[in-house]
Enzyme design. Structure first.
Site, PDB file in Angstrom:
ATOM      1  N   ASP A   1       4.693  15.171  13.681  1.00  0.00           N
ATOM      2  CA  ASP A   1       4.689  15.197  12.221  1.00  0.00           C
ATOM      3  C   ASP A   1       3.265  15.281  11.685  1.00  0.00           C
ATOM      4  O   ASP A   1       2.830  14.463  10.882  1.00  0.00           O
ATOM      5  CB  ASP A   1       5.417  13.977  11.658  1.00  0.00           C
ATOM      6  CG  ASP A   1       5.832  14.205  10.195  1.00  0.00           C
ATOM      7  OD1 ASP A   1       5.859  15.385   9.768  1.00  0.00           O
ATOM      8  OD2 ASP A   1       6.090  13.228   9.491  1.00  0.00           O
TER       9      ASP A   1
ATOM     10  N   ALA B   1       9.994   5.645   5.264  1.00  0.00           N
ATOM     11  CA  ALA B   1      11.377   5.562   5.708  1.00  0.00           C
ATOM     12  C   ALA B   1      11.589   4.353   6.619  1.00  0.00           C
ATOM     13  O   ALA B   1      12.678   3.811   6.685  1.00  0.00           O
ATOM     14  CB  ALA B   1      11.755   6.827   6.434  1.00  0.00           C
TER      15      ALA B   1
ATOM     16  N   LEU C   1       0.823  -1.211   0.000  1.00  0.00           N
ATOM     17  CA  LEU C   1       0.000   0.000   0.000  1.00  0.00           C
ATOM     18  C   LEU C   1       0.847   1.247   0.000  1.00  0.00           C
ATOM     19  O   LEU C   1       0.461   2.289  -0.502  1.00  0.00           O
ATOM     20  CB  LEU C   1      -0.871   0.043   1.258  1.00  0.00           C
ATOM     21  CG  LEU C   1      -2.060  -0.898   1.322  1.00  0.00           C
ATOM     22  CD1 LEU C   1      -2.689  -0.808   2.688  1.00  0.00           C
ATOM     23  CD2 LEU C   1      -3.074  -0.525   0.260  1.00  0.00           C
TER      24      LEU C   1
ATOM     25  N   VAL D   1       4.050  -0.876   3.987  1.00  0.00           N
ATOM     26  CA  VAL D   1       2.700  -1.145   4.459  1.00  0.00           C
ATOM     27  C   VAL D   1       1.983  -2.046   3.466  1.00  0.00           C
ATOM     28  O   VAL D   1       2.011  -1.799   2.266  1.00  0.00           O
ATOM     29  CB  VAL D   1       1.914   0.168   4.620  1.00  0.00           C
ATOM     30  CG1 VAL D   1       0.563  -0.103   5.236  1.00  0.00           C
ATOM     31  CG2 VAL D   1       2.695   1.141   5.455  1.00  0.00           C
TER      32      VAL D   1
ATOM     33  N   LYS E   1       1.928  -2.906   8.849  1.00  0.00           N
ATOM     34  CA  LYS E   1       3.125  -2.098   8.685  1.00  0.00           C
ATOM     35  C   LYS E   1       4.320  -2.926   9.135  1.00  0.00           C
ATOM     36  O   LYS E   1       4.395  -3.337  10.289  1.00  0.00           O
ATOM     37  CB  LYS E   1       2.973  -0.866   9.577  1.00  0.00           C
ATOM     38  CG  LYS E   1       3.693   0.339   9.100  1.00  0.00           C
ATOM     39  CD  LYS E   1       3.206   1.576   9.860  1.00  0.00           C
ATOM     40  CE  LYS E   1       1.941   2.147   9.268  1.00  0.00           C
ATOM     41  NZ  LYS E   1       1.583   3.451   9.834  1.00  0.00           N
TER      42      LYS E   1
END
Ligand SMILES: *[C@@H]1O[C@H](CO)[C@@H](O)[C@H](O)[C@H]1NC(C)=O
Ligand SMILES: *[C@@H]1O[C@H](CO)[C@@H](O)[C@H](O)[C@H]1NC(C)=O
Ligand SMILES: *[C@@H]1O[C@H](CO)[C@@H](O)[C@H](O)[C@H]1NC(C)=O
Ligand SMILES: CC(=O)N[C@H]1CO[C@H](CO)[C@@H](O)[C@@H]1O
Length: 821
Positions: free
Chosen positions: A653, A535, A531, A539, A556
């Site tokens: 983030d 970094a 998907l 996924v 993940k």
């Protein structure tokens, strides 16, 4: 005799831990070769073996490290019953602080010393010792060369007394904090110098003593002789022995029970009740602990003047069918510490005179009627005569009032937070009107299990972010509290129930599921559908079969895992992430540890990222209303991360790529809490560069503390992007003035040309008032000086119109030059 209660302890709360821990203990029972005495130099390491250090000659008691549950690496140096499957601890070292794996206990000539994994001393008994013994009574004894007892656990009791144990004047029992947490709890039993046996609650952490809720009354008077000691004798009688040798029975039992047939123990339970328990020694399949006698009869009626009462603040006490206290939060209140069901509750909404005044709405509150409920001692005014209606209305109109109690036909007591000594009692003839804020929409919790959500078009997942423990103290009254915690609790409860009966593994102290690598391999069809790639990992799409239902997930696979300390850190961080539960966060469903592989399993989001939603390449802009909704939802998710979840989480983030949209286009923040997990604590500047340019606050470049306000900055940038449907930085923009969105937005605001920001967006053009409000809020958020930025809570209040937005200053008053080095 009518006071003898032999009710089976089927109470889930106290039995479940036993049940699901029983599996750990079974192996111990089967071991045959065990020491019956210790000599100088003997030692035991926590976690290396499941067998006890010492077993009493009869085999009934064991002493050593007991693993607290099968997932934590925590061990309690303790004495327990060795022949029964229930984990029943009767004595523990170090005030109940568990020792981590790798800790060590050594018997040396100077005594018994418990040291941690890095040899730091945790606890000791200091005495000239040559031998350690575990008596058949359960007493752990240290003897010197001449076989004199120099120390014994019976003289240093914790929360339990055993037959043949004596409590002298000045002796104390201290309850544990919860059923499974052995730290100092809220109740103490004390044999006073005047001969009186008393039980009372204390205020943690200072330990200051409250009123007694039990006294034996064995003091010197004209008609009675004072008590000399508290005795739990070998035949099982539990009494205060008076100076004239009379006995005053404290706990009684049926004459039929005897210590040869039953284990007996008297425990000051964590809920404050002093209880005599028995357990049949020879019944096949156990039989469990039953309560034979207890004091006091109704602990809920105990009133504490300078404390919360038996339950925490704002909580109220009801007596269960086994006469045990049960604490509950009122509706729209939730536990401050979800792991402590006997602790305080906080309102899930804001309430206060300032807040009420700022609101533009009328009729902010509803009320909840609680029958037979009272919180004595929290009142500030009595109105009399007042009817029920007058009482309720007067509280609704009074911004100081949190609850009004109507009693005795015409008395109205108005009370303020925090409410204390709450209890339900039919003899009170009281009716409570509890004020509850109407607008609690931000509290809704997603249904469980999570609906099937598939993400088809998520393209990138950049695993950048960082968790830092929040440091700021939030003085505001708590609002929109963590209903998620109570949900978590229900989950935990159900899970324990399941585990207790099926005996499967418990992995973490959260509702996270532990998957095997094979399960995930199957779910992702051999990791074939990618998907996204970031970094820190790739996924994959996956489908899980859970009983009759199938659930789609995002798996993940982390690849940058630093190997050292993996085990511990991984679980700690997952615990923090796993405890989060909010409708505006992407939920972590589970994890997998297999060799050096670490995988995280998330729920799917069917509508992709906010980035692809906003910046859709020239197609029609998404609905303005929906965008406003999304802005508020992201803010709520951040308030939760910053203030409301157990471990404060700073995302670090926030950007449109890290906001996903579920099937109803609700915004869900993802990837929170990952960087710490991934040990991204390299240099800050690196992190910032790796984080996303244009969204990071100035603090990252300077040597300034990183607080939740970095998220506020990023949120401000994001808000402008949501308003204008363009990226913050458009380097190739023809008009240089428009290249940086934050600068351009301030210019537009300053020049009064805001409409330029939403050119061609009819809906937004017609809603100039909201447009201005959003831009003003965003400008506050992107202030270079973090001190000027509002908290996310204030941002939410401004977005919701509860707080006015003041005129914002220029975000960068002095042009600040910064290099990335
Ligand atoms: C035990 O602990 C006390 C205080 O923590 C310390 O002073 C003492 O030296 C210790 N005794 C031994 C034998 O380590
Ligand atoms: C150990 O138990 C025996 C009886 O089981 C008792 O006679 C003896 O005094 C106890 N010793 C200690 C030190 O408690
Ligand atoms: C027990 O509770 C105390 C106080 O809340 C906490 O500091 C401690 O970590 C808890 N211990 C365990 C093993 O959970
Ligand atoms: C979304 C939500 O939680 N709504 C609740 C708000 O409070 C009222 C009354 O307390 C409930 O009826 C709603 O379900």
């Amino acid at each position: 005799m009518d006071r003898v209660h032999t009710a089976r302890l089927v109470m889930a709360s106290s039995l479940l831990p036993f049940l699901f821990c029983s599996l750990v203990l079974l192996p111990i029972c089967v071991l045959s070769q065990n020491k019956s005495s210790l000599t100088i130099g003997d030692s035991l390491n926590a976690g290396t073996s499941t067998s006890p250090w010492l077993v009493s000659p009869s085999g009934e008691f064991a002493f050593g490290f007991l693993q607290l549950n099968d997932t934590d690496d925590l061990f309690l140096l303790s004495t327990w019953y060795a022949k029964i499957p229930e984990k029943t601890i009767v004595w523990y070292a170090d005030q109940g602080n568990p020792a981590p794996r790798g800790s060590k206990v050594v018997l040396s000539g100077e005594g018994l010393v418990l040291t941690g994994p890095s040899s730091e001393q945790l606890w000791n008994v200091s005495a000239g010792v040559s031998l350690g013994l575990l008596n058949d009574t359960g007493n752990f004894v240290l003897e010197d060369d001449n076989s004199n007892t120099v120390w014994e656990s019976f003289k240093d009791p914790r929360d339990t007394l055993l037959p043949s144990q004596v409590l002298e004047k000045g002796g104390k029992l201290s309850s544990r904090l919860t059923d499974t947490n052995f730290s100092k709890g809220r109740s103490e039993l004390f044999f006073k110098d005047d001969g009186n046996l008393v039980v009372y609650s204390i205020n943690l952490p200072s330990g200051s003593v409250n009123e007694n809720y039990y006294e034996s009354g064995t003091i010197k008077s004209n008609s009675s002789s004072p008590g000399t000691k508290l005795i739990f004798d070998r035949s099982g009688d539990f009494y205060v022995l008076r100076e004239n040798n009379e006995k005053y029975n404290v706990l009684e039992r049926e004459s039929a029970t005897s210590t040869t047939q039953f284990y007996l123990r008297a425990t000051l339970d964590f809920d404050g009740v002093l209880t005599l328990y028995q357990y049949p020694k020879n019944s096949i399949g156990g039989g469990g602990w039953t309560q034979v006698w207890f004091e006091p009869d109704n602990i809920c009626s105990y009133i504490v003047k300078s404390g919360s009462g038996i339950c925490g603040y704002n909580s109220y006490c009801t007596l269960s069918e086994y006469k045990r206290p049960k604490c509950q939060c009122p509706k729209s209140y939730s536990l401050v510490d979800p792991n402590d069901p006997y602790g305080s509750c906080k309102p899930d909404f804001i309430q206060g005179c300032a807040e009420d005044e700022l609101s533009h709405q009328k009729d902010l509150y509803d009320y909840e009627v609680l029958k037979d409920t009272d919180w004595p001692l929290s009142d500030y005014v009595l109105q009399k005569p007042f009817t029920e209606e007058q009482c309720m209305e007067s509280c609704m109109e009074d911004c100081l009032c949190s609850v009004a109690i109507h009693r005795a036909g015409d008395s109205c007591w108005k009370k303020k937070i925090p409410l204390s000594n709450g209890r339900v009692d039919a003899t009170l003839y009281a009716k409570a009107f509890l004020k509850v804020r109407k607008d609690n929409s931000s509290l809704a919790v997603p249904p469980i299990p999570v609906p099937v959500i598939v993400n088809k078009n998520r393209n990138t997942l950049v695993l950048v972010g960082s968790v830092l423990l929040g440091t700021s103290a939030f003085l505001n009254v708590v609002l929109f509290g963590a209903i998620c915690f109570s949900t978590f609790f229900i989950l935990q409860y159900k899970k324990k129930l399941r585990k207790g009966t099926t005996g499967s593994r418990v992995e973490l102290e959260t509702n996270l599921r532990c998957f095997t690598y094979e399960e995930l391999e199957e779910a992702t069809n051999g990791f074939n559908k990618e998907l996204g790639r970031g970094a820190f990992g790739v996924v994959y799409e996956g489908v899980l079969n859970m009983g009759s239902t199938t659930t789609c997930v995002a798996v993940k696979k982390l690849n940058n895992f630093s190997l050292e300390e993996i085990h511990k850190e991984f679980k700690n961080e997952l615990n923090a992430i796993g405890l989060t539960h909010h409708k505006n966060l992407v939920r972590l469903v589970g994890f997998c540890e297999a060799g050096s592989e670490r995988l995280l399993i998330y729920e799917y989001m069917s509508n992709g990222t906010l980035a692809s939603f906003l910046f859709n390449g020239g197609k029609r802009k998404p609905s303005w209303k929906l965008r406003l909704q999304i802005a508020i939802e992201i803010a709520r998710g951040l308030v939760y991360l910053h203030e409301e979840c157990g471990t404060k989480i700073i995302h670090c983030d926030i950007k449109p790529q890290n906001i996903l949209l579920d099937d109803s286009f609700s915004a869900r923040i993802c990837d929170f809490g990952l960087a710490k997990l991934l040990k991204m604590n390299q240099s800050r500047t690196n992190t910032a560069i790796r984080g996303t340019k244009g969204y990071v606050a100035l603090e990252w470049f300077k040597n300034m503390p990183i607080t939740a306000l970095v998220d506020v900055f990023s949120y401000g940038v994001l808000l402008l992007e949501i308003v204008s449907c363009r990226r913050n930085v458009e380097a190739e923009s023809e008009d240089e003035a428009k290249a940086i969105l934050t600068d351009w937005a301030y210019d537009c605001y300053y020049d009064g040309t805001l409409l330029a920001l939403v050119e061609g967006d009819q809906e937004a053009l017609e809603d100039e008032k909201n447009l201005e409000k959003l831009v003003m809020i965003a400008i506050w958020c992107v202030q270079e000086d973090p001190c000027l930025r509002p908290t996310m809570r204030t941002v939410t209040l401004m977005l919701e119109g509860i707080v006015e937005v003041p005129v914002p200053p220029c975000p960068s008053p002095i042009s600040i030059q910064y290099s990335l080095d």
